[in-house]
Design an enzyme around this catalytic site. Structure first.
Site, PDB file in Angstrom:
ATOM      1  N   TYR A 153       0.858  -1.193   0.000  1.00 29.86           N
ATOM      2  CA  TYR A 153       0.000   0.000   0.000  1.00 29.86           C
ATOM      3  C   TYR A 153       0.889   1.237   0.000  1.00 29.86           C
ATOM      4  O   TYR A 153       1.904   1.284   0.700  1.00 29.86           O
ATOM      5  CB  TYR A 153      -0.901   0.004   1.239  1.00 29.86           C
ATOM      6  CG  TYR A 153      -2.121  -0.862   1.096  1.00 29.86           C
ATOM      7  CD1 TYR A 153      -3.200  -0.443   0.319  1.00 29.86           C
ATOM      8  CD2 TYR A 153      -2.202  -2.103   1.729  1.00 29.86           C
ATOM      9  CE1 TYR A 153      -4.323  -1.237   0.175  1.00 29.86           C
ATOM     10  CE2 TYR A 153      -3.322  -2.896   1.599  1.00 29.86           C
ATOM     11  CZ  TYR A 153      -4.384  -2.462   0.820  1.00 29.86           C
ATOM     12  OH  TYR A 153      -5.487  -3.243   0.679  1.00 29.86           O
ATOM     13  N   GLU A 154       0.504   2.245  -0.807  1.00 26.96           N
ATOM     14  CA  GLU A 154       1.310   3.464  -0.911  1.00 26.96           C
ATOM     15  C   GLU A 154       0.523   4.731  -0.614  1.00 26.96           C
ATOM     16  O   GLU A 154       1.094   5.814  -0.539  1.00 26.96           O
ATOM     17  CB  GLU A 154       1.963   3.524  -2.300  1.00 26.96           C
ATOM     18  CG  GLU A 154       2.688   2.207  -2.636  1.00 26.96           C
ATOM     19  CD  GLU A 154       3.729   2.322  -3.723  1.00 26.96           C
ATOM     20  OE1 GLU A 154       3.935   3.424  -4.247  1.00 26.96           O
ATOM     21  OE2 GLU A 154       4.345   1.282  -4.043  1.00 26.96           O
ATOM     22  N   HIS A 155      -0.810   4.608  -0.469  1.00 23.29           N
ATOM     23  CA  HIS A 155      -1.664   5.757  -0.117  1.00 23.29           C
ATOM     24  C   HIS A 155      -2.596   5.325   1.008  1.00 23.29           C
ATOM     25  O   HIS A 155      -3.078   4.182   0.997  1.00 23.29           O
ATOM     26  CB  HIS A 155      -2.486   6.210  -1.326  1.00 23.29           C
ATOM     27  CG  HIS A 155      -1.662   6.488  -2.541  1.00 23.29           C
ATOM     28  ND1 HIS A 155      -0.877   7.615  -2.678  1.00 23.29           N
ATOM     29  CD2 HIS A 155      -1.476   5.764  -3.668  1.00 23.29           C
ATOM     30  CE1 HIS A 155      -0.264   7.583  -3.851  1.00 23.29           C
ATOM     31  NE2 HIS A 155      -0.602   6.465  -4.468  1.00 23.29           N
TER      32      HIS A 155
END
Ligand code: NAG
Length: 303
Positions: A153-155
């Site tokens: 996950y990046e956001h």
């Protein structure tokens, strides 16, 4: 308690604590990992050369808890397949694994985008997200014959405590039921991303096997000394973790093979810190015949 016994207790307890909490012994490993399938460029597992003397992980990219590419909506932990499952199907997985006993296959969760929007980590509640994620991922992992998961996950639309608890409980449950045998995380140097992953690491680092730190997310033109200092910094952020070296195969960012990535890896190896190498991504590497993957695996395979 007699005074000298008290003294011994006071002396011995800190020694034991100090000893057992020393970061896990530095050691090189022969682990090579590569993300595959996010770009729909028809890449197959069998396109990539595999050195029989490394431990090889393909990481399918991605499974996302969203419902589709057209105006995608989050589904609170109900994961769907977003990788190129035509070229990377259950039969492709079983075929590559039966030909190469050193190959394992994992699935990465999340990713930067879904369709043309950001893919957010956005749980409704910890309990409901974990319950949905365990059910949907168990089904995907069993159907495809996979071995592990990677968290990318990046956001975020959740606080670090919620992220840590959801992901920690997911990994714990999937390991306990023996659905997976390993788990990794894929943070990069961004304040919010690090806040989330370091919170996860502090609570659940003991059940996370590898840190796929995205060193290629640093600037293009990263030098060898900069790379080594980033590596040391991230190793202290993820204390005791097996932090892997990495590059991006389209050579657009970070320290690239042309500018000394392999020299840096050899230096890490001589310091007993090369826990493995991973690459983003096979889809792009196909164009040049995987030359840098061959080189990476050679470095890992030789003593
Ligand atoms: C080391 O990591 C921390 C946490 O992400 C970051 O705030 C700091 O800027 C980093 N330092 C260097 C020299 O990269």
């Amino acid at each position: 308690m007699e005074p000298h016994k008290l003294f011994l207790t006071i002396l011995i307890i800190p020694l034991i604590i100090f000893h057992t909490s020393t970061p896990c012994a530095a050691a090189n490993s022969k682990l090579f990992r590569e993300y595959i399938g996010a770009m729909f460029k028809d890449v197959k597992f069998s396109d990539e050369p595999t050195n029989p003397n490394v431990d090889f992980h393909f990481i399918l990219s991605f499974a996302i808890d969203y419902d589709g590419l057209n105006s995608p909506s989050p589904t609170n932990g109900k994961f769907n397949i977003f990788w190129d499952s035509t070229n990377l199907s259950p039969s492709h997985v079983s075929s590559i694994k039966s030909k190469h006993p050193n190959i394992k296959v994992a699935v990465s969760l999340g990713g930067y985008t879904v369709g043309s929007e950001f893919a957010y980590f956005k749980p409704f509640s910890i309990h409901s997200w974990v319950s949905n994620a365990v059910t949907s991922l168990t089904s995907i992992i069993k159907t495809y014959g996979l071995d592990g998961i990677d968290i990318d996950y990046e956001h975020f639309q959740a606080d670090p405590e919620t992220f840590a608890e959801c992901i920690g409980l997911l990994i714990k449950t999937l390991k306990k039921s023996k659905v997976i045998s390993f788990a990794s995380i894929a943070p990069y140097a961004d304040d919010e991303v690090q806040r989330q992953y370091i919170a996860l690491w502090k609570k659940y680092g003991n059940i996370i096997d590898y840190v796929n730190f995205q060193f290629y997310a640093y600037d293009k033109g990263t030098t060898i000394p900069q790379f080594l200092s980033y590596f040391n910094n991230q190793s202290s952020n993820y204390v005791g973790g097996k932090v892997l070296a990495s590059f991006q195969s389209d050579l657009s960012r970070g320290l690239t093979p042309e500018h000394g990535f392999f020299t840096a890896c050899k230096m890490l190896k001589s310091q007993e810190k090369l826990h493995g190498i991973f690459v983003w991504c096979a889809d792009d590497s196909k164009a040049n015949g995987f030359i840098h993957e061959k080189q990476s695996q050679e470095i890992l395979a030789t003593h």
